[in-house]
Design a protein around this motif. Sequence first.
Motif, PDB file in Angstrom:
ATOM      1  N   UNK A  50      19.994  -7.492  18.125  1.00 22.40           N
ATOM      2  CA  UNK A  50      19.313  -6.368  19.028  1.00 22.40           C
ATOM      3  C   UNK A  50      18.251  -6.003  18.494  1.00 22.40           C
ATOM      4  N   UNK A  51      17.660  -4.815  18.842  1.00 17.33           N
ATOM      5  CA  UNK A  51      16.315  -4.269  18.132  1.00 17.33           C
ATOM      6  C   UNK A  51      16.212  -2.855  18.733  1.00 17.33           C
ATOM      7  N   UNK A  52      14.950  -2.266  18.346  1.00 14.46           N
ATOM      8  CA  UNK A  52      14.743  -0.847  18.756  1.00 14.46           C
ATOM      9  C   UNK A  52      13.560  -0.828  19.439  1.00 14.46           C
ATOM     10  N   UNK A  53      13.164   0.359  19.951  1.00 12.68           N
ATOM     11  CA  UNK A  53      11.897   0.413  20.456  1.00 12.68           C
ATOM     12  C   UNK A  53      11.495   1.859  20.930  1.00 12.68           C
ATOM     13  N   UNK A  54      10.410   1.978  21.532  1.00  7.93           N
ATOM     14  CA  UNK A  54      10.105   3.504  21.905  1.00  7.93           C
ATOM     15  C   UNK A  54       9.886   3.628  23.292  1.00  7.93           C
ATOM     16  N   UNK A  55      10.412   4.381  24.079  1.00  6.69           N
ATOM     17  CA  UNK A  55       9.980   4.656  25.463  1.00  6.69           C
ATOM     18  C   UNK A  55       8.673   4.945  25.551  1.00  6.69           C
ATOM     19  N   UNK A  56       7.754   4.109  26.345  1.00  9.39           N
ATOM     20  CA  UNK A  56       6.397   4.312  26.603  1.00  9.39           C
ATOM     21  C   UNK A  56       6.108   4.743  28.037  1.00  9.39           C
ATOM     22  N   UNK A  57       6.923   4.643  28.941  1.00  5.85           N
ATOM     23  CA  UNK A  57       6.977   4.872  30.420  1.00  5.85           C
ATOM     24  C   UNK A  57       8.133   5.274  31.128  1.00  5.85           C
ATOM     25  N   UNK A  58       8.269   5.975  31.880  1.00  8.84           N
ATOM     26  CA  UNK A  58       9.351   6.181  32.782  1.00  8.84           C
ATOM     27  C   UNK A  58       9.017   5.716  34.105  1.00  8.84           C
ATOM     28  N   UNK A  59       9.920   4.738  34.590  1.00 11.12           N
ATOM     29  CA  UNK A  59       9.650   4.033  35.714  1.00 11.12           C
ATOM     30  C   UNK A  59       9.250   2.710  35.432  1.00 11.12           C
ATOM     31  N   UNK A  60       9.355   1.884  36.429  1.00  8.26           N
ATOM     32  CA  UNK A  60       8.855   0.397  36.258  1.00  8.26           C
ATOM     33  C   UNK A  60       8.760  -0.243  37.709  1.00  8.26           C
ATOM     34  N   UNK A  61       7.593  -1.240  37.786  1.00 13.74           N
ATOM     35  CA  UNK A  61       7.401  -1.926  38.981  1.00 13.74           C
ATOM     36  C   UNK A  61       8.426  -2.938  39.068  1.00 13.74           C
ATOM     37  N   UNK A  62       9.073  -3.334  38.172  1.00 10.91           N
ATOM     38  CA  UNK A  62      10.202  -4.239  38.190  1.00 10.91           C
ATOM     39  C   UNK A  62      11.384  -4.183  39.002  1.00 10.91           C
ATOM     40  N   UNK A  63      11.592  -4.852  40.056  1.00 10.17           N
ATOM     41  CA  UNK A  63      12.644  -4.669  40.717  1.00 10.17           C
ATOM     42  C   UNK A  63      14.152  -5.187  40.721  1.00 10.17           C
ATOM     43  N   UNK A  64      14.195  -6.379  39.608  1.00  4.91           N
ATOM     44  CA  UNK A  64      15.386  -7.261  39.468  1.00  4.91           C
ATOM     45  C   UNK A  64      16.285  -6.547  38.501  1.00  4.91           C
ATOM     46  N   UNK A  65      17.439  -7.172  38.053  1.00  8.69           N
ATOM     47  CA  UNK A  65      18.390  -6.716  37.240  1.00  8.69           C
ATOM     48  C   UNK A  65      17.693  -6.379  35.838  1.00  8.69           C
ATOM     49  N   UNK A  66      18.268  -5.272  35.239  1.00  9.81           N
ATOM     50  CA  UNK A  66      17.614  -4.947  33.678  1.00  9.81           C
ATOM     51  C   UNK A  66      18.854  -4.693  32.901  1.00  9.81           C
ATOM     52  N   UNK A  67      18.740  -5.180  31.475  1.00  7.08           N
ATOM     53  CA  UNK A  67      19.631  -4.992  30.629  1.00  7.08           C
ATOM     54  C   UNK A  67      19.434  -3.644  30.108  1.00  7.08           C
ATOM     55  N   UNK A  68      20.658  -3.137  29.832  1.00 10.41           N
ATOM     56  CA  UNK A  68      20.902  -1.592  29.565  1.00 10.41           C
ATOM     57  C   UNK A  68      20.479  -1.320  28.215  1.00 10.41           C
ATOM     58  N   UNK A  69      19.802  -0.094  27.816  1.00 14.12           N
ATOM     59  CA  UNK A  69      19.663   0.481  26.474  1.00 14.12           C
ATOM     60  C   UNK A  69      20.968   0.844  26.092  1.00 14.12           C
ATOM     61  N   UNK A  70      21.286   0.660  24.629  1.00 12.22           N
ATOM     62  CA  UNK A  70      22.625   0.587  24.032  1.00 12.22           C
ATOM     63  C   UNK A  70      22.716   2.406  23.763  1.00 12.22           C
ATOM     64  N   UNK A  71      21.647   2.813  23.270  1.00 12.23           N
ATOM     65  CA  UNK A  71      21.911   4.326  22.890  1.00 12.23           C
ATOM     66  C   UNK A  71      20.657   4.771  22.605  1.00 12.23           C
ATOM     67  N   UNK A  72      20.402   6.073  22.694  1.00  9.72           N
ATOM     68  CA  UNK A  72      19.075   6.815  22.189  1.00  9.72           C
ATOM     69  C   UNK A  72      19.454   7.089  20.639  1.00  9.72           C
TER      70      UNK A  72
END
Length: 99
Positions: A50-72
């Motif tokens: 796994x890895x970590x990252x920073x939220x840079x935008x709320x919302x996305x134009x991607x309409x497919x299935x997404x992996x879920x964030x593990x935790x904040x």
Amino acid sequence: MKVEQRVQVKITGAPRPYSYAWWFDPLAGEGPLMVGDRVELPPNQVQEDGSSGEVVAVGTSYKGELKSIVRKIEDAYERDDYRAQEADIWAGFGQGDYA
């Protein structure tokens, strides 16, 4: 009652942000993510742990299935660099040629 929020996350070293889902239960006191929040991401083909990252935008134009964030990991407003930026948001207001 779980609510899905779709966000874009910048992963260190990645060429672009990636879209992920964040599931939260407002009735349990959980809340949505905001820009600047740091999150833990699930494993993938490249990063087996796994890895970590920073939220840079709320919302996305991607309409497919997404992996879920593990935790904040950390709220944006808890970070010193974010609070300093927020405190300076009105710096210089009412000054300048067009004030």
